[in-house]
Design a protein around this motif. Structure first.
Motif, mmCIF file in Angstrom:
data_model
loop_
_atom_site.group_PDB
_atom_site.id
_atom_site.type_symbol
_atom_site.label_atom_id
_atom_site.label_comp_id
_atom_site.label_asym_id
_atom_site.label_seq_id
_atom_site.Cartn_x
_atom_site.Cartn_y
_atom_site.Cartn_z
ATOM 1 N N LEU A 144 4.146 -25.185 60.258
ATOM 2 C CA LEU A 144 5.571 -24.894 60.194
ATOM 3 C C LEU A 144 5.908 -23.621 60.941
ATOM 4 N N GLY A 145 4.945 -22.707 60.982
ATOM 5 C CA GLY A 145 5.181 -21.491 61.739
ATOM 6 C C GLY A 145 6.021 -20.491 60.959
ATOM 7 N N GLY A 146 6.136 -19.311 61.520
ATOM 8 C CA GLY A 146 6.966 -18.314 60.877
ATOM 9 C C GLY A 146 6.226 -17.554 59.797
ATOM 10 N N GLU A 147 6.880 -16.564 59.248
ATOM 11 C CA GLU A 147 6.223 -15.669 58.310
ATOM 12 C C GLU A 147 5.895 -16.379 57.017
ATOM 13 N N LYS A 148 6.838 -17.154 56.497
ATOM 14 C CA LYS A 148 6.636 -17.703 55.165
ATOM 15 C C LYS A 148 5.459 -18.662 55.140
ATOM 16 N N GLY A 149 5.296 -19.398 56.256
ATOM 17 C CA GLY A 149 4.218 -20.375 56.282
ATOM 18 C C GLY A 149 2.850 -19.719 56.164
ATOM 19 N N ALA A 162 -3.283 -11.127 54.228
ATOM 20 C CA ALA A 162 -3.807 -12.178 55.098
ATOM 21 C C ALA A 162 -2.734 -12.622 56.077
ATOM 22 N N GLY A 163 -1.493 -12.749 55.569
ATOM 23 C CA GLY A 163 -0.406 -13.115 56.467
ATOM 24 C C GLY A 163 -0.218 -12.075 57.560
ATOM 25 N N GLU A 164 -0.373 -10.804 57.195
ATOM 26 C CA GLU A 164 -0.234 -9.750 58.202
ATOM 27 C C GLU A 164 -1.306 -9.872 59.270
ATOM 28 N N SER A 165 -2.551 -10.219 58.864
ATOM 29 C CA SER A 165 -3.605 -10.376 59.876
ATOM 30 C C SER A 165 -3.286 -11.529 60.807
ATOM 31 N N SER A 166 -2.695 -12.595 60.243
ATOM 32 C CA SER A 166 -2.419 -13.746 61.093
ATOM 33 C C SER A 166 -1.235 -13.500 61.999
ATOM 34 N N LEU A 167 -0.209 -12.851 61.462
ATOM 35 C CA LEU A 167 1.033 -12.733 62.225
ATOM 36 C C LEU A 167 1.099 -11.459 63.034
ATOM 37 N N ARG A 168 0.249 -10.468 62.678
ATOM 38 C CA ARG A 168 0.223 -9.174 63.340
ATOM 39 C C ARG A 168 1.530 -8.410 63.193
ATOM 40 N N THR A 169 2.313 -8.782 62.168
ATOM 41 C CA THR A 169 3.467 -7.959 61.777
ATOM 42 C C THR A 169 3.456 -7.903 60.264
ATOM 43 N N GLY A 170 4.345 -7.132 59.694
ATOM 44 C CA GLY A 170 4.374 -7.043 58.240
ATOM 45 C C GLY A 170 4.734 -8.363 57.603
ATOM 46 N N ALA A 171 4.230 -8.611 56.415
ATOM 47 C CA ALA A 171 4.562 -9.840 55.691
ATOM 48 C C ALA A 171 4.702 -9.514 54.220
ATOM 49 N N ASP A 172 5.465 -10.367 53.542
ATOM 50 C CA ASP A 172 5.731 -10.101 52.137
ATOM 51 C C ASP A 172 5.508 -11.368 51.357
ATOM 52 N N ALA A 173 4.843 -11.248 50.212
ATOM 53 C CA ALA A 173 4.553 -12.454 49.437
ATOM 54 C C ALA A 173 4.890 -12.257 47.980
ATOM 55 N N SER A 174 5.947 -11.535 47.710
ATOM 56 C CA SER A 174 6.232 -11.263 46.313
ATOM 57 C C SER A 174 6.721 -12.533 45.637
ATOM 58 N N VAL A 175 6.204 -12.764 44.449
ATOM 59 C CA VAL A 175 6.585 -13.959 43.703
ATOM 60 C C VAL A 175 6.997 -13.528 42.301
ATOM 61 N N ALA A 176 7.882 -14.273 41.719
ATOM 62 C CA ALA A 176 8.298 -13.964 40.354
ATOM 63 C C ALA A 176 8.925 -15.220 39.765
#
Lengths: 751, 146
Positions: free
Chosen positions: A300-305, A456-470
């Motif tokens: 799907l691509g993109g940060e969320k994926g 892990a997302g940051e390593s893949s995308l080489r930019t900041g990533a956020d995975a906060s869940v609640a």
């Protein structure tokens, strides 16, 4: 534990200790901010040892060591029972533990490697240890067949990985991943390389159409299935996609391919899981379906994926391992029942196991208060960004998952009870309970996992990533999608018989026309071709020799016809000092002709040896004492060996073979081939020696350099120093010959 | 297999000199005619003569042949290490230790340099392979006769 601490328990304890310390060290390193090792160990060949514990590396290596620890504890109790049930000695546990530790180490290396060649080496190490672990029950034909299938599918795709790496090296001059990420640009080469890397990764993660090896690999012992084929080796494929994501995401073609293959795997795995009766087969199809989710998310691509993919892998690996261990425990408790149709109603007898596996099922099904709920929330969030088609696919996939997993759990623990169940020992039950507890705790306190997934997302995308869940108790789209998934799953379960009938049709189609048939047919064709070549060329000794001589003679004739031959054949002057050489040459020629006369094998051997000695004399008179020495020594050795082998054959057999008449066809064919090829070789030698090459630069160079090589004998210097690589190759051949003889005559032992 | 007393006496007397000559060819190989390969083959021949004269059991009781196949593979690893070791230091393969023009330690005719170590490895490989094959064939012959 039923056994006391004897020496057979030592490898198990050592492995568990290694796993625990590995996990602890990696966790400590990660919490301290990561680490890096970069050693250019062969700078002239651009080879480096470059490992970095970044987010992606930490996620997969912590997963490999953590889940591995639970599986090792389980196997410590499972393996002695397994060996006893198959009548094998307990000492055979040692290679099992060694292979498991090797596998764990190669997974950690693969996760942290930052150099494509290193990735390839560890990739193949995991495939090799998987081969030996699947074929651990060597006597079972199914195990051997499954191991070979897994090795061929993952090994051939590993070559694709290497080719992709080489394409990138040819284009950009480096194997190092951080450097490649900076240098690549979108284009045809990148699409090709990214496609090859993605293909290798998809074969490893058992995605359609290279999925057929995973269900077969379920013949392996339960700890192997729980570790390799649910949590670690198949995870290596999506690890590669994550690691090379900066390359893959620049090619829309590859991303689309990932989406298509991911969705097909989800659908196929889910549908087939609805039909399976064998517990482990069902879990195998479930695994390939769940990894289809992950591939879909990457596609799907993109940060969320990318972030959702990492989270999903952790949640799935922990719970799928727990489910495989449950299947193994249930088989142990019921004395060998492996199929859902033979099982049922075990919740009363094994309540703790039922509860722990319920937690694992709930995770994959994405019930609130488990880790998997957050995984699905991230998954739905990623799908929402990409339009209604993705949303529909995601909801359908989740619904299928609900249906087949609930079928799995209910089939074991609910319903009428057709079988008896013993109680389980703590060492088989403990790991399942621990894993189940982890996913339940993760349902409440998910920040460690989301932190890892974000990194892990940051390593893949080489930019900041956020995975906060609640937990959000409002009517968000993700919650609605989750409810819809449960509804679909419930519907499928209610219409179970009809759903199973349709799924059965798909399964039939697959076995009639699917990729596994292609694999089988391909192997059969290869074998048939090899047999044909063998029959053609290797019928008997004479055919093999003439298969070399006749084409060589034809090529010589071509050469003589094609090149100008004026002045090619000259006869030099004969001087007195050439008398010795002439004598030895005449002797060699007469002996060569004489070899056609003897019929008895012993006489023939002795005449051949005379020919060898005559040739040694020729070398001696030709001013080549080193060659003559070697010729004499080797000739003696070989003659004695031939005589020794002849002494092994009964003399009656030798007499009978010697007195056999020559068949009519061979009576004219063999002499003709011999005379013609001999004449042609003689013509070639005459032509070569008539015109000695004017420039002797190479030998003059060697003589000049001998002093710098601290040598007074130029020939030895050439052998050991100037042409040392040739000698190395020849010496390797000698050692391999020894290995071959030992394998044939001594059954592979060294003595 | 019983051989005559003469053959046995000759084999017993010649064993030590043959091994000595093999070793001499190895040692002087860098200065005069000879190299590791022929030295290994000659040593194997001496032991093979002893095999023929006295049979397998006696010969293997007298001489440490049991270690030879393993020594052959170990020597192969040594040769590979000598060849690829220089890669770690950035030199091309097969770069030997005392570079051209440097001082060379000499023990009589023997020079202590990397190329001679390579030659010794070749010697062990050839002798180990030849004797390993001879041992396997001899064992096979015994099993056939039983």
């Amino acid at each position: 534990m039923p056994t006391t601490l004897n020496r057979h328990a030592v490898p198990a304890l050592a492995a568990i200790l290694l796993g625990a310390s590995g996990f602890a060290v990696l966790l400590a390193l990660w919490l301290a901010g990561g680490g890096e090792v970069d050693v250019p160990w062969a700078p002239s060949l651009d080879l480096r040892l470059h490992f970095r514990l970044d987010g992606l590396g930490a996620l997969y290596s912590l997963l490999a060591t953590g889940v591995g620890l639970a599986v090792f504890a389980y196997a410590a109790g499972y393996l002695p029972r397994h060996l006893a049930a198959h009548g094998r000695s307990p000492a055979q546990a040692r290679p099992f533990w060694g292979l498991l530790v090797l596998f764990m180490g190669s997974m950690v290396g693969l996760a942290t490697a930052q150099d494509l060649i290193l990735v390839f080496v560890f990739w193949d190490l995991t495939a090799i240890s998987s081969y030996f672990l699947i074929a651990y029950d060597r006597e079972e034909r199914d195990s051997r067949w499954a191991a070979l299938m897994a090795l061929i599918v993952t090994g051939v795709s590993a070559v694709l990985l290497l080719i992709g790496a080489l394409v990138l090296y040819a284009e950009h001059g480096t194997f190092s991943l951080p450097e490649l990420f900076d240098r690549v640009e979108a284009g045809g080469t990148l699409t090709l390389a990214a496609g090859l890397l993605a293909l290798a990764a998809l074969a490893k993660s058992a995605q359609v159409p290279m999925h057929f090896w995973l269900p077969r690999a379920m013949t392996a012992p339960t700890p192997v299935s729980a570790y390799l084929h649910s949590a670690a080796m198949v995870a290596a494929g999506v690890l590669l996609i994550g690691r090379t994501y900066p390359l893959i995401e620049r090619s829309d073609l590859v991303l689309d391919g990932l989406v298509v293959i991911g969705l097909s795997s989800v659908a196929l795995g889910g549908v087939l899981a609805l039909t399976r009766d064998d517990m482990k087969q069902l879990l195998a199809y479930s695994t390939l379906s769940q990894y289809g989710y992950v591939v879909f998310m990457y596609g799907l691509g993109g940060e969320k994926g990318a972030v959702a993919a990492g989270f999903y892998v952790v949640a799935h690996a922990i719970s799928k391992s727990a489910l495989f261990l449950t299947a193994g425990a249930v088989t142990e408790a019921t004395g060998g029942a492996k199929r859902l149709s033979e099982l049922g109603g075990l919740a009363r007898e094994l309540p703790l196991l039922a509860a722990a596996s319920a937690a694992a099922v709930a995770t994959i099904v994405a019930v609130p208060l488990t880790l998997g709920f957050f995984a699905d929330e991230l998954f739905f969030k990623a799908a929402l960004e990409h339009g209604p088609a993705a949303v529909a696919a995601a909801v359908g996939a989740a619904g299928l998952t609900v249906a087949y997993l609930l079928r799995f759990w209910a089939g074991i623990f609910l319903g009428p009870r057709p079988c008896e169940a013993r109680s389980l020992s703590a060492v088989l039950l403990g790991p399942v309970v621990v894993l189940g507890a982890v996913v339940l705790v993760g349902g409440v306190w998910a920040s460690p996992v989301s932190g890892l997934a974000a990194a892990a997302g940051e390593s893949s995308l080489r930019t900041g990533a956020d995975a906060s869940v609640a937990y959000h108790l409002d009517a968000r789209p993700e919650n609605l999608m989750a409810l819809a998934a449960f509804a679909i799953g419930g519907l499928l379960l209610a219409a179970q018989t009809r759903a199973e009938r349709w799924a059965g049709v798909v399964a039939q189609l697959g076995s009639r026309a699917g990729p596994e048939r292609l694999y089988g047919a391909g192997l059969r064709r290869l074998n048939a071709m090899s047999d044909r070549v063998h029959a053609l060329e290797v019928r008997d000794m004479r055919t093999r020799v003439s298969a070399v001589l006749v084409p060589a003679g034809a090529l010589v004739v071509l050469a003589l016809v094609a090149t100008p031959t004026s002045g090619a054949f000259t006869v030099g002057a004969f001087e007195a000092r050439d008398a010795g050489l002439m004598l030895m040459l005449v002797l060699a020629a007469v002996t060569a002709v004489a070899t056609t006369v003897p019929r008895r094998h012993l006489t023939l051997a002795l005449v051949l040896s005379t020919l060898g000695y005559a040739l040694a004399g020729v070398y001696a008179f030709f001013d080549a004492p080193d060659v003559a020495l070697v010729a004499v020594v080797v000739e003696t050795l070989l003659v004695l060996l031939v005589l020794g082998v002849l002494a092994l054959v009964p003399s009656a057999v030798l007499r009978r073979e010697a007195s056999l008449p020559t068949p009519a066809k061979r009576r004219w064919r063999d002499p003709l081939i011999g005379v013609v090829s001999g004449a042609l070789v003689a013509a070639l030698t005459w032509a070569t020696l008539s015109r000695p090459s004017p420039a002797r630069t190479v030998s003059a160079e060697h003589v000049r350099l001998a002093d710098q090589a601290h040598a007074k004998d130029v020939v030895t210097a050439i052998l050991a120093d100037f042409r040392g690589l040739d000698t190395l190759g020849e010496v390797t051949v000698v050692a391999v010959a020894l290995a071959g003889v030992l394998a044939l005559l001594r059954g592979g032992r060294m003595w | 297999m019983v051989t005559s007393v003469v053959v046995q006496a000759v084999a017993r007397l010649l064993l030590a000199p043959i091994l000595m000559i093999a070793f001499a060819i190895l040692v002087k190989g860098y200065a005069e005619v000879g190299d590791g390969f022929s030295a290994g083959a000659i040593a194997a021949l001496g032991v093979l003569l002893h095999y023929v004269a006295f049979g397998r059991a006696t010969t293997e009781r007298l001489l440490p042949i049991r270690a030879l196949p393993a020594a052959c593979f170990a020597a192969l690893l040594l040769a590979l290490a000598l060849a690829t070791g220089p890669l770690v230091f950035g030199d091309p393969v097969l770069t030997y230790a005392p570079s051209p023009g440097a001082e060379v330690v000499q023990l009589g005719t023997l020079e202590v340099i990397g190329a001679v170590a390579f030659d010794v490895a070749v010697f062990v490989i050839v002798m180990g392979a030849a004797l390993g094959i001879i041992h396997a064939l001899a064992r096979q012959a015994e099993e056939i006769r039983e």
